[in-house]
Design a protein around this motif. Structure first.
Motif, PDB file in Angstrom:
ATOM      1  N   UNK A 155      -0.480   2.376  17.717  1.00  0.00           N
ATOM      2  CA  UNK A 155      -0.359   2.340  16.266  1.00  0.00           C
ATOM      3  C   UNK A 155       1.102   2.174  15.861  1.00  0.00           C
ATOM      4  N   UNK A 156       1.349   1.238  14.956  1.00  0.00           N
ATOM      5  CA  UNK A 156       2.686   0.958  14.453  1.00  0.00           C
ATOM      6  C   UNK A 156       2.634   1.004  12.924  1.00  0.00           C
ATOM      7  N   UNK A 157       3.606   1.659  12.324  1.00  0.00           N
ATOM      8  CA  UNK A 157       3.767   1.644  10.872  1.00  0.00           C
ATOM      9  C   UNK A 157       4.794   0.585  10.534  1.00  0.00           C
ATOM     10  N   UNK A 158       4.462  -0.289   9.606  1.00  0.00           N
ATOM     11  CA  UNK A 158       5.369  -1.352   9.185  1.00  0.00           C
ATOM     12  C   UNK A 158       5.743  -1.110   7.733  1.00  0.00           C
ATOM     13  N   UNK A 159       7.045  -1.112   7.460  1.00  0.00           N
ATOM     14  CA  UNK A 159       7.549  -0.906   6.095  1.00  0.00           C
ATOM     15  C   UNK A 159       8.277  -2.166   5.650  1.00  0.00           C
ATOM     16  N   UNK A 160       7.979  -2.597   4.439  1.00  0.00           N
ATOM     17  CA  UNK A 160       8.517  -3.853   3.928  1.00  0.00           C
ATOM     18  C   UNK A 160       9.353  -3.595   2.681  1.00  0.00           C
ATOM     19  N   UNK A 161      10.442  -4.351   2.558  1.00  0.00           N
ATOM     20  CA  UNK A 161      11.348  -4.173   1.440  1.00  0.00           C
ATOM     21  C   UNK A 161      11.583  -5.495   0.728  1.00  0.00           C
ATOM     22  N   UNK A 162      11.858  -5.408  -0.574  1.00  0.00           N
ATOM     23  CA  UNK A 162      12.211  -6.539  -1.432  1.00  0.00           C
ATOM     24  C   UNK A 162      11.170  -7.662  -1.330  1.00  0.00           C
TER      25      UNK A 162
ATOM     26  N   UNK B  76       2.215  -0.677   5.823  1.00  0.00           N
ATOM     27  CA  UNK B  76       0.967  -0.980   6.515  1.00  0.00           C
ATOM     28  C   UNK B  76       0.956  -0.210   7.831  1.00  0.00           C
ATOM     29  N   UNK B  77      -0.192   0.212   8.249  1.00  0.00           N
ATOM     30  CA  UNK B  77      -0.359   0.803   9.573  1.00  0.00           C
ATOM     31  C   UNK B  77      -1.309  -0.108  10.327  1.00  0.00           C
ATOM     32  N   UNK B  78      -0.881  -0.540  11.499  1.00  0.00           N
ATOM     33  CA  UNK B  78      -1.686  -1.459  12.299  1.00  0.00           C
ATOM     34  C   UNK B  78      -1.846  -0.916  13.714  1.00  0.00           C
ATOM     35  N   UNK B  79      -2.994  -1.224  14.288  1.00  0.00           N
ATOM     36  CA  UNK B  79      -3.297  -0.856  15.675  1.00  0.00           C
ATOM     37  C   UNK B  79      -3.240  -2.133  16.501  1.00  0.00           C
TER      38      UNK B  79
ATOM     39  N   UNK C  88       6.238   2.044  22.124  1.00  0.00           N
ATOM     40  CA  UNK C  88       5.320   2.901  22.853  1.00  0.00           C
ATOM     41  C   UNK C  88       4.138   3.323  21.986  1.00  0.00           C
ATOM     42  N   UNK C  89       4.259   3.103  20.682  1.00  0.00           N
ATOM     43  CA  UNK C  89       3.237   3.537  19.735  1.00  0.00           C
ATOM     44  C   UNK C  89       3.757   4.705  18.922  1.00  0.00           C
ATOM     45  N   UNK C  90       3.389   4.729  17.673  1.00  0.00           N
ATOM     46  CA  UNK C  90       3.833   5.788  16.775  1.00  0.00           C
ATOM     47  C   UNK C  90       5.140   5.481  16.072  1.00  0.00           C
ATOM     48  N   UNK C  91       5.776   4.365  16.409  1.00  0.00           N
ATOM     49  CA  UNK C  91       7.041   4.014  15.780  1.00  0.00           C
ATOM     50  C   UNK C  91       6.812   3.410  14.391  1.00  0.00           C
ATOM     51  N   UNK C  92       7.889   3.407  13.618  1.00  0.00           N
ATOM     52  CA  UNK C  92       7.905   2.719  12.323  1.00  0.00           C
ATOM     53  C   UNK C  92       8.898   1.576  12.418  1.00  0.00           C
ATOM     54  N   UNK C  93       8.449   0.383  12.019  1.00  0.00           N
ATOM     55  CA  UNK C  93       9.331  -0.767  11.933  1.00  0.00           C
ATOM     56  C   UNK C  93       9.586  -1.048  10.459  1.00  0.00           C
ATOM     57  N   UNK C  94      10.850  -1.125  10.071  1.00  0.00           N
ATOM     58  CA  UNK C  94      11.226  -1.444   8.703  1.00  0.00           C
ATOM     59  C   UNK C  94      11.828  -2.834   8.696  1.00  0.00           C
ATOM     60  N   UNK C  95      11.379  -3.675   7.757  1.00  0.00           N
ATOM     61  CA  UNK C  95      11.829  -5.068   7.691  1.00  0.00           C
ATOM     62  C   UNK C  95      12.526  -5.322   6.362  1.00  0.00           C
ATOM     63  N   UNK C  96      13.787  -5.764   6.469  1.00  0.00           N
ATOM     64  CA  UNK C  96      14.616  -6.033   5.305  1.00  0.00           C
ATOM     65  C   UNK C  96      14.979  -7.508   5.282  1.00  0.00           C
ATOM     66  N   UNK C  97      14.722  -8.196   4.156  1.00  0.00           N
ATOM     67  CA  UNK C  97      15.101  -9.607   4.063  1.00  0.00           C
ATOM     68  C   UNK C  97      16.604  -9.751   3.845  1.00  0.00           C
TER      69      UNK C  97
END
Length: 90
Positions: free
Chosen positions: A2-9, A20-23, A76-85
């Motif tokens: 499971x990965x948490x994805x955070x989006x900005x702007x 979003x949380x995706x498996x 490894x799972x459980x991480x959060x990825x933050x994406x900045x344009x």
């Protein structure tokens, strides 16, 4: 995993929500996660000629992946990825 994805702007606008949380069963790197989410949301526009667009910032649990192993940074799972344009201003 499971990965948490955070989006900005503008990335948030392309996805339609902040988080979003995706498996993913077949993803083990940051690059793999980005490819998977780009396939789901083509308007996300992360890549230019197969390479991550210049000035796009990707953070894994608050740390810029360019200071780890770039797109090869392992998950490894459980991480959060933050994406900045890219951001411009003056």
């Amino acid at each position: 995993m499971e990965i948490t994805l955070r989006f900005f702007a503008s990335f948030r606008e392309a996805v339609g929500q902040k988080t979003l949380v995706r498996e993913y069963d077949d993803v083990s790197t940051v690059g793999g996660a980005l490819e998977a989410i780009t396939a789901e949301y083509p308007d996300l526009d992360l890549y230019d000629d197969g390479a991550l667009r210049e000035y796009v910032t990707v953070m894994r649990d608050g740390r810029d992946v360019t200071h780890i192993d770039g797109l090869d940074t392992e998950l490894a799972g459980g991480e959060a990825l933050s994406l900045f344009p890219p951001v411009a201003g003056g």
